[in-house]
Structures are given as structure tokens and as C-alpha cells.
Motif scaffolding. Structure first.
Motif, PDB file in Angstrom:
ATOM      1  N   HIS A   1      -0.644  -9.997  -6.867  1.00 32.62           N
ATOM      2  CA  HIS A   1      -1.673  -8.699  -6.910  1.00 32.62           C
ATOM      3  C   HIS A   1      -1.400  -7.578  -7.488  1.00 32.62           C
ATOM      4  CE1 HIS A   1      -5.107  -6.646  -5.256  1.00 32.62           C
ATOM      5  NE2 HIS A   1      -4.394  -5.836  -4.885  1.00 32.62           N
ATOM      6  N   THR A   2      -2.177  -7.069  -8.351  1.00 26.68           N
ATOM      7  CA  THR A   2      -1.886  -5.635  -9.093  1.00 26.68           C
ATOM      8  C   THR A   2      -3.032  -4.543  -8.755  1.00 26.68           C
ATOM      9  OG1 THR A   2      -0.725  -7.101 -11.028  1.00 26.68           O
ATOM     10  CG2 THR A   2      -1.694  -4.834 -11.535  1.00 26.68           C
ATOM     11  N   SER A   3      -2.554  -3.602  -8.502  1.00 29.88           N
ATOM     12  CA  SER A   3      -3.414  -2.487  -8.247  1.00 29.88           C
ATOM     13  C   SER A   3      -3.319  -1.375  -9.355  1.00 29.88           C
ATOM     14  CB  SER A   3      -3.069  -1.814  -6.958  1.00 29.88           C
ATOM     15  OG  SER A   3      -3.006  -2.578  -5.934  1.00 29.88           O
ATOM     16  N   ARG A   4      -4.385  -0.972  -9.864  1.00 28.54           N
ATOM     17  CA  ARG A   4      -4.429  -0.007 -11.146  1.00 28.54           C
ATOM     18  C   ARG A   4      -5.112   1.080 -10.774  1.00 28.54           C
ATOM     19  NH1 ARG A   4      -5.060  -5.023 -13.196  1.00 28.54           N
ATOM     20  NH2 ARG A   4      -3.587  -5.759 -14.859  1.00 28.54           N
TER      21      ARG A   4
ATOM     22  N   LEU B   1       0.835  -1.251   0.124  1.00 29.73           N
ATOM     23  CA  LEU B   1       0.108  -0.044  -0.065  1.00 29.73           C
ATOM     24  C   LEU B   1       0.901   1.177   0.038  1.00 29.73           C
ATOM     25  CD1 LEU B   1      -2.857  -1.255   2.537  1.00 29.73           C
ATOM     26  CD2 LEU B   1      -2.850  -1.141  -0.066  1.00 29.73           C
ATOM     27  N   MET B   2       2.155   1.158   0.476  1.00 26.04           N
ATOM     28  CA  MET B   2       2.975   2.462   0.278  1.00 26.04           C
ATOM     29  C   MET B   2       3.369   2.868  -0.951  1.00 26.04           C
ATOM     30  SD  MET B   2       6.965   2.622   1.602  1.00 26.04           S
ATOM     31  CE  MET B   2       6.519   1.997   3.202  1.00 26.04           C
ATOM     32  N   ALA B   3       3.402   1.870  -1.751  1.00 27.49           N
ATOM     33  CA  ALA B   3       3.574   2.075  -3.374  1.00 27.49           C
ATOM     34  C   ALA B   3       2.177   2.809  -3.918  1.00 27.49           C
ATOM     35  CB  ALA B   3       4.176   0.838  -4.028  1.00 27.49           C
ATOM     36  N   VAL B   4       1.175   2.084  -3.553  1.00 29.70           N
ATOM     37  CA  VAL B   4       0.002   2.560  -4.293  1.00 29.70           C
ATOM     38  C   VAL B   4      -0.239   3.900  -3.638  1.00 29.70           C
ATOM     39  CG1 VAL B   4      -2.403   2.138  -4.082  1.00 29.70           C
ATOM     40  CG2 VAL B   4      -1.006   0.186  -4.496  1.00 29.70           C
ATOM     41  N   SER B   5      -0.044   4.533  -2.511  1.00 29.12           N
ATOM     42  CA  SER B   5      -0.271   5.620  -1.747  1.00 29.12           C
ATOM     43  C   SER B   5       0.577   6.775  -2.460  1.00 29.12           C
ATOM     44  CB  SER B   5      -0.010   5.693  -0.545  1.00 29.12           C
ATOM     45  OG  SER B   5      -0.763   4.672   0.204  1.00 29.12           O
ATOM     46  N   TYR B   6       1.816   6.199  -2.821  1.00 31.22           N
ATOM     47  CA  TYR B   6       2.705   7.135  -3.564  1.00 31.22           C
ATOM     48  C   TYR B   6       2.237   7.497  -4.890  1.00 31.22           C
ATOM     49  CZ  TYR B   6       6.710   9.471  -5.383  1.00 31.22           C
ATOM     50  OH  TYR B   6       7.667  10.434  -6.005  1.00 31.22           O
ATOM     51  N   LEU B   7       1.678   6.372  -5.630  1.00 27.94           N
ATOM     52  CA  LEU B   7       1.212   6.626  -6.818  1.00 27.94           C
ATOM     53  C   LEU B   7      -0.103   7.569  -7.052  1.00 27.94           C
ATOM     54  CD1 LEU B   7       1.656   2.998  -8.405  1.00 27.94           C
ATOM     55  CD2 LEU B   7       3.203   5.280  -8.703  1.00 27.94           C
ATOM     56  N   ILE B   8      -0.971   7.329  -5.950  1.00 27.65           N
ATOM     57  CA  ILE B   8      -1.888   8.127  -5.957  1.00 27.65           C
ATOM     58  C   ILE B   8      -1.458   9.568  -5.791  1.00 27.65           C
ATOM     59  CG2 ILE B   8      -4.099   9.029  -4.273  1.00 27.65           C
ATOM     60  CD1 ILE B   8      -4.250   5.712  -3.813  1.00 27.65           C
TER      61      ILE B   8
ATOM     62  N   LEU C   1       6.300  -1.654 -11.493  1.00 29.57           N
ATOM     63  CA  LEU C   1       5.714  -0.399 -11.608  1.00 29.57           C
ATOM     64  C   LEU C   1       5.480  -0.272 -13.361  1.00 29.57           C
ATOM     65  CD1 LEU C   1       7.727   1.470  -9.022  1.00 29.57           C
ATOM     66  CD2 LEU C   1       5.512   0.837  -8.837  1.00 29.57           C
ATOM     67  N   ARG C   2       4.436   0.305 -13.383  1.00 26.85           N
ATOM     68  CA  ARG C   2       4.106   0.957 -14.761  1.00 26.85           C
ATOM     69  C   ARG C   2       3.149   2.220 -14.765  1.00 26.85           C
ATOM     70  NH1 ARG C   2       1.890  -2.258 -19.935  1.00 26.85           N
ATOM     71  NH2 ARG C   2       1.573  -0.494 -21.321  1.00 26.85           N
TER      72      ARG C   2
ATOM     73  N   ARG D   1      -0.220  11.104  -9.264  1.00 26.24           N
ATOM     74  CA  ARG D   1      -1.422  11.218 -10.157  1.00 26.24           C
ATOM     75  C   ARG D   1      -1.944  12.703  -9.766  1.00 26.24           C
ATOM     76  NH1 ARG D   1      -5.550   7.465 -11.380  1.00 26.24           N
ATOM     77  NH2 ARG D   1      -5.910   9.023 -13.124  1.00 26.24           N
ATOM     78  N   LYS D   2      -2.015  12.951  -8.392  1.00 24.15           N
ATOM     79  CA  LYS D   2      -2.638  14.239  -8.019  1.00 24.15           C
ATOM     80  C   LYS D   2      -1.525  15.303  -8.382  1.00 24.15           C
ATOM     81  CE  LYS D   2      -5.509  12.496  -4.295  1.00 24.15           C
ATOM     82  NZ  LYS D   2      -5.657  12.707  -2.773  1.00 24.15           N
ATOM     83  N   GLU D   3      -0.623  15.371  -8.256  1.00 23.21           N
ATOM     84  CA  GLU D   3       0.607  16.243  -8.526  1.00 23.21           C
ATOM     85  C   GLU D   3       0.997  16.556  -9.976  1.00 23.21           C
ATOM     86  OE1 GLU D   3       2.265  18.308  -6.307  1.00 23.21           O
ATOM     87  OE2 GLU D   3       0.488  17.796  -4.862  1.00 23.21           O
ATOM     88  N   HIS D   4       0.739  15.344 -10.770  1.00 22.56           N
ATOM     89  CA  HIS D   4       1.241  15.547 -12.414  1.00 22.56           C
ATOM     90  C   HIS D   4       0.040  15.048 -12.915  1.00 22.56           C
ATOM     91  CE1 HIS D   4       5.216  16.211 -10.825  1.00 22.56           C
ATOM     92  NE2 HIS D   4       5.184  15.073 -10.164  1.00 22.56           N
ATOM     93  N   PRO D   5      -0.771  15.907 -13.418  1.00 21.63           N
ATOM     94  CA  PRO D   5      -1.852  15.552 -14.446  1.00 21.63           C
ATOM     95  C   PRO D   5      -1.622  14.717 -15.397  1.00 21.63           C
ATOM     96  CG  PRO D   5      -1.842  17.936 -14.158  1.00 21.63           C
ATOM     97  CD  PRO D   5      -0.586  17.250 -13.487  1.00 21.63           C
ATOM     98  N   GLU D   6      -0.506  14.945 -16.056  1.00 20.27           N
ATOM     99  CA  GLU D   6      -0.029  14.057 -17.069  1.00 20.27           C
ATOM    100  C   GLU D   6       0.170  12.505 -16.889  1.00 20.27           C
ATOM    101  OE1 GLU D   6       3.896  15.412 -15.723  1.00 20.27           O
ATOM    102  OE2 GLU D   6       1.838  16.238 -15.534  1.00 20.27           O
ATOM    103  N   LEU D   7      -0.087  12.431 -15.611  1.00 21.27           N
ATOM    104  CA  LEU D   7       0.117  10.852 -15.366  1.00 21.27           C
ATOM    105  C   LEU D   7      -1.181  10.346 -15.254  1.00 21.27           C
ATOM    106  CD1 LEU D   7       1.702   8.287 -14.090  1.00 21.27           C
ATOM    107  CD2 LEU D   7       1.518   9.198 -12.004  1.00 21.27           C
ATOM    108  N   ALA D   8      -1.755   9.568 -16.309  1.00 23.87           N
ATOM    109  CA  ALA D   8      -3.154   9.064 -16.325  1.00 23.87           C
ATOM    110  C   ALA D   8      -3.219   7.499 -16.077  1.00 23.87           C
ATOM    111  CB  ALA D   8      -3.522   9.294 -17.732  1.00 23.87           C
ATOM    112  N   PHE D   9      -2.277   6.915 -15.623  1.00 21.45           N
ATOM    113  CA  PHE D   9      -2.354   5.271 -15.424  1.00 21.45           C
ATOM    114  C   PHE D   9      -1.421   5.182 -14.563  1.00 21.45           C
ATOM    115  CE2 PHE D   9      -1.102   1.205 -16.211  1.00 21.45           C
ATOM    116  CZ  PHE D   9      -2.314   0.691 -15.884  1.00 21.45           C
ATOM    117  N   ALA D  10      -1.369   4.270 -13.632  1.00 22.05           N
ATOM    118  CA  ALA D  10      -0.309   3.855 -12.970  1.00 22.05           C
ATOM    119  C   ALA D  10      -0.699   2.613 -12.338  1.00 22.05           C
ATOM    120  CB  ALA D  10       0.084   4.827 -11.471  1.00 22.05           C
ATOM    121  N   SER D  11       0.364   1.545 -12.115  1.00 22.09           N
ATOM    122  CA  SER D  11      -0.146   0.343 -11.729  1.00 22.09           C
ATOM    123  C   SER D  11       1.363  -0.020 -11.124  1.00 22.09           C
ATOM    124  CB  SER D  11      -0.432  -0.706 -12.888  1.00 22.09           C
ATOM    125  OG  SER D  11       0.522  -1.120 -13.616  1.00 22.09           O
ATOM    126  N   VAL D  12       0.747  -1.060 -10.084  1.00 22.69           N
ATOM    127  CA  VAL D  12       1.704  -1.701  -9.224  1.00 22.69           C
ATOM    128  C   VAL D  12       1.445  -3.101  -9.048  1.00 22.69           C
ATOM    129  CG1 VAL D  12       0.889  -0.848  -6.873  1.00 22.69           C
ATOM    130  CG2 VAL D  12       3.161  -1.344  -7.095  1.00 22.69           C
TER     131      VAL D  12
END
Length: 171
Positions: A96-99, A70-77, A134-135, A80-91
Motif C-alpha cells: 500500500h502506498t499513501s501519497r 498511519l503513524m508514518a503518514v501522520s508524521y509526513l502530514i 519513504l519518498r 508538510r505543514k511545517e516545511h512548505p518546501e516539502l511538496a510531495f511525500a509518499s510512504v
């Protein structure tokens, strides 16, 4: 008089050819400057995206060490808030994959795999829980717009300078 007209025609042709050569040289230099700067600005934009990916990779390493996906997922969230050009992230952590967001053909993707510190790098897959993938998917249009926006002042300056030199050359 016929000889004077011929000299005048030759002089006019010579001036036109000279003006055309100067114009082609000035335009060629302007195009080369703009093309080179476009490559530099695009490389800087890609470097910025790589820095974002490296930050996510660093958090991924910490998440593996803490065994907290969840640490990685939280950072990706956060990213995405800070960089609007980031439209997709997965870990992907183990099986288990979180998208976050949706994948699309209009995105530019960066991918990184992270192995836990104790794992040796081998050809076969590490055991579940020892790897994290990470993607990140960035909007291509946003990247292109960033490059275009950065180049706009350069294009205006180059066109202005080229115009001045063309006028000087014609005089």
C-alpha cells in the motif's frame, strides 16, 4: 620632447596594465569566495533536508515496530505543514502506498527504505509488512531561493570590499 611623450605613454601603459592585473586578481578572489560560499550554503541546505529525511526514517522504523502505517503518514502530514518546501511525500508499507501532494519534475527527491528490526538485509524483497519506503519531494526553487537569500549579504560585502581594494590599487 618626443622622448618625453614616449616615456609618458610607457608609464600610462604600465599603469593601465598594473590596474588591469590588480582588477583581475581582486575579481578572481571575489568570485572564488562567492563560489566557495555558495557550495557551503548549498551543502548546508542539503544537510537540512537529510535531517528531515532521517526524522521521517526514524518515524518509519517506529511505525514498522508498531505495525502502524498511519503513524508514518501522520508524521509526513506534519512535516508538510511545517516545511512548505516539502511538496510531495509518499510512504509505501507492504503493498500500500499513501501519497501526499503530486510528483513533479520541478522537485528534488530523497528516498529511504526501512526494514523491520527483525529482518535481515538481503537482496530479495522482504515480505509484505516488513518494509517501509519513504519518498520526499522538495521544491528546487525554494532550495535555490534559500541559498540565494543566504548569499546576498556575502555578495554585497564581497563586492564592497573588492571595490575598495580596486580603488586603493588605482591610487
Amino acid at each position: 620632447p618626443p622622448q618625453g611623450r614616449t616615456k609618458m605613454r610607457i608609464r600610462t601603459k604600465h599603469q593601465l596594465v598594473t590596474a588591469a592585473l590588480m582588477l583581475s586578481v581582486v575579481v578572481s578572489i571575489a568570485v572564488m569566495v562567492i563560489h566557495t560560499q555558495r557550495k557551503v550554503v548549498r551543502a548546508q541546505a542539503m544537510q537540512r533536508l537529510d535531517v528531515l529525511m532521517e526524522g521521517a526514517t526514524g518515524i518509519g522504523k517506529e511505525a514498522l515496530a508498531a505495525r502502524d502505517r498511519l503513524m508514518a503518514v501522520s508524521y509526513l502530514i506534519f512535516l508538510r505543514k511545517e516545511h512548505p518546501e516539502l511538496a510531495f511525500a509518499s510512504v509505501t508499507y507492504g503493498a500500500h502506498t499513501s501519497r501526499l501532494g503530486a510528483e513533479s519534475g520541478a522537485l528534488f527527491y530523497l528516498e529511504r527504505g526501512v526494514l523491520s528490526a527483525g529482518s535481515a538485509v538481503r537482496r530479495e524483497e522482504p515480505a509484505a509488512g516488513q518494509s517501509l519506503s519513504l519518498r520526499l519531494g522538495f521544491v528546487r526553487k525554494a532550495i535555490d531561493d534559500e541559498v540565494r537569500l543566504a548569499l546576498a549579504p556575502l555578495v554585497r560585502w564581497t563586492a564592497g570590499i573588492a571595490g575598495v581594494f580596486m580603488l586603493l590599487g588605482l591610487f
